[in-house]
Design a protein around this motif. Structure first.
Motif, PDB file in Angstrom:
ATOM      1  N   SER A 372       1.167  -1.150  -0.220  1.00 20.54           N
ATOM      2  CA  SER A 372      -0.247   0.184   0.346  1.00 20.54           C
ATOM      3  C   SER A 372       0.909   1.354   0.124  1.00 20.54           C
ATOM      4  O   SER A 372       2.198   1.188   0.646  1.00 20.54           O
ATOM      5  CB  SER A 372      -0.907  -0.252   1.115  1.00 20.54           C
ATOM      6  OG  SER A 372      -0.207   0.378   2.605  1.00 20.54           O
ATOM      7  N   ALA A 373      -0.171   2.545  -0.182  1.00 20.78           N
ATOM      8  CA  ALA A 373       0.845   3.657  -0.366  1.00 20.78           C
ATOM      9  C   ALA A 373       1.367   3.940   0.973  1.00 20.78           C
ATOM     10  O   ALA A 373       2.706   5.017   0.784  1.00 20.78           O
ATOM     11  CB  ALA A 373       0.379   4.804  -1.183  1.00 20.78           C
ATOM     12  N   THR A 374       1.288   3.015   2.755  1.00 22.92           N
ATOM     13  CA  THR A 374       1.909   3.808   3.429  1.00 22.92           C
ATOM     14  C   THR A 374       2.814   2.977   3.869  1.00 22.92           C
ATOM     15  O   THR A 374       2.789   3.268   5.228  1.00 22.92           O
ATOM     16  CB  THR A 374       0.479   4.527   4.338  1.00 22.92           C
ATOM     17  OG1 THR A 374      -0.422   2.864   4.195  1.00 22.92           O
ATOM     18  CG2 THR A 374      -0.694   5.154   3.974  1.00 22.92           C
ATOM     19  N   HIS A 375       2.527   1.733   3.205  1.00 22.08           N
ATOM     20  CA  HIS A 375       3.106   1.055   3.456  1.00 22.08           C
ATOM     21  C   HIS A 375       4.812   1.564   3.553  1.00 22.08           C
ATOM     22  O   HIS A 375       5.626   2.042   3.074  1.00 22.08           O
ATOM     23  CB  HIS A 375       3.631  -0.450   2.584  1.00 22.08           C
ATOM     24  CG  HIS A 375       3.969  -1.532   3.363  1.00 22.08           C
ATOM     25  ND1 HIS A 375       5.532  -1.422   3.167  1.00 22.08           N
ATOM     26  CD2 HIS A 375       3.861  -2.416   4.578  1.00 22.08           C
ATOM     27  CE1 HIS A 375       5.854  -2.952   4.325  1.00 22.08           C
ATOM     28  NE2 HIS A 375       4.827  -3.726   4.839  1.00 22.08           N
ATOM     29  N   LYS A 378       7.021   0.838   1.054  1.00 20.52           N
ATOM     30  CA  LYS A 378       6.770   1.479  -0.115  1.00 20.52           C
ATOM     31  C   LYS A 378       7.413   2.857  -0.018  1.00 20.52           C
ATOM     32  O   LYS A 378       7.919   3.336  -1.442  1.00 20.52           O
ATOM     33  CB  LYS A 378       5.586   1.789  -0.984  1.00 20.52           C
ATOM     34  CG  LYS A 378       4.329   1.539  -1.533  1.00 20.52           C
ATOM     35  CD  LYS A 378       4.767   1.539  -2.808  1.00 20.52           C
ATOM     36  CE  LYS A 378       4.551   1.452  -4.068  1.00 20.52           C
ATOM     37  NZ  LYS A 378       2.743   0.314  -3.914  1.00 20.52           N
ATOM     38  N   GLN A 379       7.254   3.417   1.026  1.00 22.11           N
ATOM     39  CA  GLN A 379       7.466   5.060   0.906  1.00 22.11           C
ATOM     40  C   GLN A 379       9.273   5.039   1.704  1.00 22.11           C
ATOM     41  O   GLN A 379       9.524   6.074   0.177  1.00 22.11           O
ATOM     42  CB  GLN A 379       7.022   5.218   2.197  1.00 22.11           C
ATOM     43  CG  GLN A 379       5.742   5.848   2.954  1.00 22.11           C
ATOM     44  CD  GLN A 379       5.106   5.990   3.947  1.00 22.11           C
ATOM     45  OE1 GLN A 379       5.937   5.884   4.883  1.00 22.11           O
ATOM     46  NE2 GLN A 379       4.197   6.639   4.622  1.00 22.11           N
ATOM     47  N   ARG A 382       9.637   4.897  -2.829  1.00 27.40           N
ATOM     48  CA  ARG A 382       9.404   6.368  -3.667  1.00 27.40           C
ATOM     49  C   ARG A 382      10.909   7.058  -3.255  1.00 27.40           C
ATOM     50  O   ARG A 382      11.048   7.764  -4.080  1.00 27.40           O
ATOM     51  CB  ARG A 382       8.402   6.886  -2.749  1.00 27.40           C
ATOM     52  CG  ARG A 382       7.549   8.042  -3.696  1.00 27.40           C
ATOM     53  CD  ARG A 382       6.877   9.375  -2.375  1.00 27.40           C
ATOM     54  NE  ARG A 382       6.954  10.465  -3.081  1.00 27.40           N
ATOM     55  CZ  ARG A 382       7.278  11.450  -3.088  1.00 27.40           C
ATOM     56  NH1 ARG A 382       8.975  11.653  -2.882  1.00 27.40           N
ATOM     57  NH2 ARG A 382       6.871  12.346  -3.751  1.00 27.40           N
ATOM     58  N   ARG A 383      11.204   7.053  -2.187  1.00 28.94           N
ATOM     59  CA  ARG A 383      12.415   8.756  -1.736  1.00 28.94           C
ATOM     60  C   ARG A 383      13.797   7.684  -2.496  1.00 28.94           C
ATOM     61  O   ARG A 383      14.221   9.013  -2.684  1.00 28.94           O
ATOM     62  CB  ARG A 383      12.755   7.979  -0.011  1.00 28.94           C
ATOM     63  CG  ARG A 383      11.739   8.658   0.920  1.00 28.94           C
ATOM     64  CD  ARG A 383      11.901   8.849   2.514  1.00 28.94           C
ATOM     65  NE  ARG A 383      12.454   7.933   2.850  1.00 28.94           N
ATOM     66  CZ  ARG A 383      11.319   7.389   3.755  1.00 28.94           C
ATOM     67  NH1 ARG A 383      10.312   7.432   3.707  1.00 28.94           N
ATOM     68  NH2 ARG A 383      12.078   5.744   3.936  1.00 28.94           N
ATOM     69  N   ASP A 408       4.486  10.902  -6.533  1.00 28.22           N
ATOM     70  CA  ASP A 408       3.880   9.969  -5.616  1.00 28.22           C
ATOM     71  C   ASP A 408       2.826   8.714  -6.572  1.00 28.22           C
ATOM     72  O   ASP A 408       2.402   7.943  -5.842  1.00 28.22           O
ATOM     73  CB  ASP A 408       2.395  11.131  -5.520  1.00 28.22           C
ATOM     74  CG  ASP A 408       2.945  12.255  -4.532  1.00 28.22           C
ATOM     75  OD1 ASP A 408       4.160  12.313  -3.729  1.00 28.22           O
ATOM     76  OD2 ASP A 408       2.102  12.897  -4.612  1.00 28.22           O
ATOM     77  N   SER A 411       4.283   5.709  -5.406  1.00 27.34           N
ATOM     78  CA  SER A 411       2.926   5.280  -4.614  1.00 27.34           C
ATOM     79  C   SER A 411       1.471   4.743  -4.184  1.00 27.34           C
ATOM     80  O   SER A 411       1.233   3.422  -3.981  1.00 27.34           O
ATOM     81  CB  SER A 411       2.876   6.301  -3.242  1.00 27.34           C
ATOM     82  OG  SER A 411       4.045   6.929  -2.203  1.00 27.34           O
ATOM     83  N   LYS A 412       1.231   5.373  -5.557  1.00 32.42           N
ATOM     84  CA  LYS A 412      -0.307   5.146  -5.774  1.00 32.42           C
ATOM     85  C   LYS A 412      -0.021   3.973  -6.605  1.00 32.42           C
ATOM     86  O   LYS A 412      -1.478   2.598  -6.692  1.00 32.42           O
ATOM     87  CB  LYS A 412      -0.943   6.131  -6.931  1.00 32.42           C
ATOM     88  CG  LYS A 412      -0.748   6.999  -5.552  1.00 32.42           C
ATOM     89  CD  LYS A 412      -1.122   8.382  -6.793  1.00 32.42           C
ATOM     90  CE  LYS A 412      -1.534   9.467  -5.809  1.00 32.42           C
ATOM     91  NZ  LYS A 412      -2.113  11.468  -7.094  1.00 32.42           N
TER      92      LYS A 412
END
Length: 513
Positions: A372-375, A378-379, A382-383, A408, A411-412
């Motif tokens: 998920s995007a908040t995992h 996953k974050q 993205r970084r 972003d 993440s999605k």
């Protein structure tokens, strides 16, 4: 008091009040609400008095396994020297049983109190009325000291109003290990006499050196246990049943097993062996089990979940609690072996899924994308991509041959691709290198913080299957790198046959170097 703790329900989750001294008098109490079941075996929500993983008391709400009717009951039980239900040698001086089973979703007060005379547990309802109480007197050997702790497994539960009181700190005798006297060594290889196993280089060859400064060639067997392996088809462990018929007690099996192993030329107990065999003439090893354990704690703690078999689990090394979990496991597993000259070293894990569910170089990247995007992983991904391309999404799109509107989008989405296959593969492999470095750096740092004297033996790559960047990370941080090889080996001809008979024989150096 007043703390609120959300327990996610991983197997045998434990929270110990580390700042508390090991004490002779301990009171631990908390309000507990079991929200739902997340496991299939025995489930518990408990307060505890904890000395170490092999020695503790707990007072628990319990649910029986799914196949056993899922009955609810309350228990006050002891683990002593690794044996569960060890309290049976003690006298029960109070046993006030509840009139009915406890219920999911209701608030209960769990209380456990240990003093020099005995241990007591009691259950209260939301109004503070006592529903159950039991006390054991210390009329025999028992765990008589510890720290306040919470335990949970198989439940998603909430703990609140946590309160710990302790007094009369206990002075424990330091662990005394027998001197190292193993007769297995290479006489013409001499190294430093450090008191512990270590490695030294002789020309182009690395040698293991024993605590007395002599060359050592480890030759061991793993999973040497009285019980043996469980057979799913039979529903029991056939080797264990055979031993129960053959030997009058486990000590007789211990003596004969050590004698057999030594007579066959073995000098090491590999991973997963009974601790009752330690310090009887063979060196030994220990599993720490960091990544595998964390992967079983729920989605936010894994990159790929454990599925009850090897080669499926991989931990979320980007979770904010990963570093503290590493230290927790190191204290729990390695702490008791500080100063042990017979310990060859620690295995970090066993057969993690370094490829996720796909390719060796790109599988973990793809597995993180499915989160998920908040995992946290996953974050982190993205970084990683944003920093790699200086925060410029146009630069990223040109390099990948992609068409993202912003970072972003990483993440999605549950997958990203591009037309420039070589760049895509290189970036995915670089992210794997980041994962590997973080895994080996934090796991080894935690162990060396607790026990700086013993070797770290890698994480037992399954069949040697791992990307070169993973091997390189292991080499930076481990004393020895280990792999589980499933082919057959002809030592006399120095040939290795691959995992399938269809593969041709190869010289041993080509396989293992």
């Amino acid at each position: 008091g007043g703390q609120f703790i959300q327990v996610l329900g991983g197997p045998n989750s434990l929270a110990v009040f580390e700042e508390a001294p090991i004490s002779k008098r301990v009171l631990m109490e908390a309000d507990v609400v079991v929200r739902r079941v997340v496991g299939k075996s025995w489930k518990i929500a408990a307060v505890a008095v904890y000395l170490d993983a092999r020695n503790f008391w707990h007072f628990a709400l319990v649910e029986a396994p799914d196949g056993g009717g899922r009955k609810h009951f309350v228990e006050l039980c002891e683990m002593r020297n690794g044996q569960w239900l060890s309290q049976r040698n003690l006298k029960v001086v109070l046993d006030q049983r509840p009139a009915r089973e406890w219920k999911t979703g209701q608030r209960y007060g769990l209380h456990i109190s240990l003093d020099p005379q005995g241990v007591e547990g009691w259950l209260t309802d939301a109004q503070g009325r006592v529903l159950y109480k039991k006390r054991y007197a210390f009329t025999g050997p028992a765990v008589k000291v510890g720290k306040p702790a919470l335990r949970c497994g198989g439940f998603r539960a909430q703990y609140s109003n946590v309160r710990a009181v302790y007094s009369e700190p206990a002075t424990l005798a330091s662990s005394e290990f027998p001197p190292y006297t193993c007769p297995s060594f290479v006489a013409d290889v001499l190294g430093k006499r450090t008191g512990f196993f270590h490695v030294e280089r002789r020309g182009t060859v690395w040698w293991a050196i024993d605590p007395l400064g002599r060359g050592f060639v480890p030759l061991g067997v793993d999973h040497v246990k009285f019980r043996g392996h469980w057979c799913e088809k039979l529903g029991y462990a056939p080797y264990g049943r055979k031993n129960e018929r053959k030997y009058p007690d486990r000590e007789a099996w211990n003596r004969e097993t050590i004698q057999r192993l030594r007579s066959w030329g073995f000098n090491l107990l590999g991973g997963g062996c009974s601790r009752e065999l330690f310090h009887r003439g063979l060196a030994h090893t220990r599993f720490v089990g960091i990544g595998g354990r964390m992967s079983n704690m729920g989605d936010e703690f894994d990159i790929t979940p454990g599925e009850g078999r090897p080669c499926t689990a991989f931990p979320n090394v980007f979770h904010p609690d990963f570093e503290s979990f590493c230290l927790y496991r190191a204290r729990q597993v390695c702490g008791p072996y500080v100063g042990d000259p017979w310990l060859f070293g620690y295995f970090l894990d066993n057969e993690l899924a370094w490829w996720g569910r796909g390719d060796l170089d790109t599988g973990l990247f793809d597995a993180v994308m499915k989160k998920s995007a908040t995992h946290p992983a996953k974050q982190a991904l993205r970084r990683f991509l944003a920093e790699r391309y200086g925060g410029d999404i146009r630069k990223f799109n040109r390099a990948w041959g992609a068409a993202l509107e912003s970072f972003d989008d990483v993440s999605k989405r549950d997958a990203i691709s591009g037309s420039n296959a070589s760049t895509v593969a290189a970036d995915k492999k670089s992210f794997l290198a980041l994962i590997a470095d973080r895994y080996f750096r934090l796991t080894t740092r935690a162990i060396r913080t607790v026990d700086p004297s013993h070797m770290i033996l890698g994480c037992r790559f399954a069949g040697g299957h791992a990307s070169d960047v993973v091997w390189q990370a292991a080499g930076r941080y481990c004393d020895i790198i280990t792999l589980n090889y499933y082919g057959s080996v002809d030592l006399n001809r120095e040939l290795a046959l691959g995992g399938t008979r269809a593969r041709k024989s190869e010289p041993l150096p080509d396989v293992f170097e």
